[in-house]
Design a protein around this motif. Sequence first.
Motif, short mmCIF file in Angstrom:
data_model
loop_
_atom_site.label_atom_id
_atom_site.label_comp_id
_atom_site.label_asym_id
_atom_site.label_seq_id
_atom_site.Cartn_x
_atom_site.Cartn_y
_atom_site.Cartn_z
N LEU A 159 117.70 25.18 56.95
CA LEU A 159 116.47 24.76 57.63
C LEU A 159 115.86 25.93 58.41
O LEU A 159 114.64 26.12 58.42
CB LEU A 159 116.75 23.59 58.57
N LEU A 160 116.72 26.71 59.07
CA LEU A 160 116.24 27.87 59.82
C LEU A 160 115.57 28.87 58.90
O LEU A 160 114.48 29.39 59.20
CB LEU A 160 117.40 28.53 60.56
N ILE A 161 116.21 29.16 57.76
CA ILE A 161 115.65 30.12 56.80
C ILE A 161 114.28 29.66 56.32
O ILE A 161 113.37 30.48 56.10
CB ILE A 161 116.61 30.31 55.62
N ASN A 162 114.10 28.35 56.20
CA ASN A 162 112.83 27.79 55.76
C ASN A 162 111.80 27.66 56.89
O ASN A 162 110.72 27.13 56.68
CB ASN A 162 113.05 26.43 55.11
N GLY A 163 112.17 28.13 58.09
CA GLY A 163 111.21 28.17 59.19
C GLY A 163 111.19 26.96 60.09
O GLY A 163 110.17 26.69 60.73
N SER A 164 112.30 26.23 60.18
CA SER A 164 112.35 25.04 61.03
C SER A 164 112.54 25.42 62.50
O SER A 164 113.55 26.05 62.86
CB SER A 164 113.50 24.13 60.58
N HIS A 165 111.58 25.05 63.34
CA HIS A 165 111.70 25.30 64.78
C HIS A 165 112.82 24.46 65.39
O HIS A 165 113.49 24.89 66.34
CB HIS A 165 110.37 24.99 65.48
N SER A 166 113.00 23.25 64.88
CA SER A 166 114.05 22.37 65.39
C SER A 166 115.43 22.98 65.15
O SER A 166 116.29 22.96 66.03
CB SER A 166 113.95 21.00 64.72
N ALA A 167 115.64 23.53 63.95
CA ALA A 167 116.93 24.16 63.65
C ALA A 167 117.15 25.38 64.54
O ALA A 167 118.26 25.61 65.03
CB ALA A 167 116.96 24.58 62.18
N PHE A 168 116.09 26.14 64.77
CA PHE A 168 116.21 27.31 65.65
C PHE A 168 116.59 26.89 67.06
O PHE A 168 117.44 27.53 67.71
CB PHE A 168 114.88 28.08 65.68
N SER A 169 116.00 25.81 67.56
CA SER A 169 116.32 25.33 68.91
C SER A 169 117.78 24.89 69.01
O SER A 169 118.45 25.16 70.01
CB SER A 169 115.40 24.16 69.28
N LYS A 170 118.27 24.21 67.96
CA LYS A 170 119.68 23.77 67.97
C LYS A 170 120.62 24.98 68.00
O LYS A 170 121.61 24.98 68.74
CB LYS A 170 119.96 22.91 66.74
N ILE A 171 120.31 25.99 67.21
CA ILE A 171 121.14 27.20 67.19
C ILE A 171 121.08 27.90 68.54
O ILE A 171 122.08 28.40 69.05
CB ILE A 171 120.68 28.13 66.05
N TYR A 172 119.90 27.94 69.13
CA TYR A 172 119.74 28.61 70.44
C TYR A 172 120.59 27.91 71.50
O TYR A 172 121.31 28.55 72.27
CB TYR A 172 118.27 28.59 70.83
N VAL A 173 120.49 26.59 71.55
CA VAL A 173 121.26 25.83 72.54
C VAL A 173 122.76 25.99 72.32
O VAL A 173 123.54 26.13 73.27
CB VAL A 173 120.86 24.33 72.49
N LYS A 174 123.18 26.02 71.06
CA LYS A 174 124.60 26.12 70.74
C LYS A 174 125.17 27.51 71.06
O LYS A 174 126.28 27.63 71.58
CB LYS A 174 124.81 25.82 69.26
N CYS A 175 124.40 28.56 70.78
CA CYS A 175 124.93 29.93 70.85
C CYS A 175 124.54 30.70 72.10
O CYS A 175 125.14 31.75 72.37
CB CYS A 175 124.47 30.72 69.61
N HIS A 176 123.56 30.22 72.84
CA HIS A 176 123.03 31.02 73.95
C HIS A 176 124.11 31.42 74.95
O HIS A 176 124.27 32.59 75.29
CB HIS A 176 121.91 30.26 74.65
N ARG A 177 124.86 30.45 75.44
CA ARG A 177 125.85 30.73 76.48
C ARG A 177 126.92 31.71 76.00
O ARG A 177 127.31 32.64 76.72
CB ARG A 177 126.50 29.42 76.94
#
Length: 307
Positions: free
Chosen positions: A123-141
């Motif tokens: 989904l991220l590769i296809n440009g999904s903002h929602s997928a990007f947000s999930k990855i950001y929340v998961k990996c940020h810390r």
Amino acid sequence: MAQEDVFKKIVSHCKEYGFVFPSSDIYDGLGAVYDYGQNGVELKNNIKQYWWQSMVLLHENIVGIDAAIFMHPTTWKASGHVDAFNDPLIDNRDSKKRYRADVLIEDQIAKYEEKINKEIVLLLINGSHSAFSKIYVKCHRQFFLLALRYLKSKEMAEDAVQYSFMRLWETRTQIDVEQGVEPYLYGILKNHLLNTYKFHQLTLEKKEEIILGMPLFEEENITQTLYRKQRDEAIRKALALLPPQKRRICQMKIFEGLSNAEIAQQLNITVNTVKVSYYKAILSLRESLNEKDFICICMVLLSASLS
């Protein structure tokens, strides 16, 4: 080479370089017991610190405690130290192998998680903002703590992580679905940290040149400085597009670091109103900004909500 010979060489090497010494060595020693040497102590402490960070600090639902050995008997019973530990086993009649039930469950959960992670990457590769947000929340810390470990500055670490996520979005089509996002993101952050660290070392080694007129970036490299200016300009323009109340809530959350409860108290509104307004602000920005600026602003808004 026999395994015993390899072990002897390892022990000899550790003794020679100060990792271990035979216990009580200066008093004739004590067989089969070793003490940590000067380098061994540092290695042991590094391992302990790494374990603590990976097992405690990187998990929001885990905290550390230092309990006394002397505890109420019920505590020992509840932990399983009084009664026998019970690990149910399952026999596979086809393979003639025996498995622990909890291990099978954990393996199956890991397979489900791997499948979900691959779907999110696609989904991220296809440009999904929602997928990007999930990855950001998961990996940020996780990546923030990694950057903080090397840069020793929360502001620099946050900038480095946000720069890395920005590059992740820009180069998302290059991600290997099988490997996942985290190794790819780690590579981006690692290269960025190496560049930053080299510049930081240069400023430390050439203080006289800096004092005599070299430009001082306050422990930042040129890439970080340009990125910060770009990000700040995008934030300034974006917030100006919001209605007064939403704009004020975002300002208080991002720049003043206030919690939802503190914002609600100062603006005389409910906490739920703050949350809804903050969410609607993100939706409004999505409609009015181009893709790159929107991703940049989203990272700032998500960082504020995580803090």
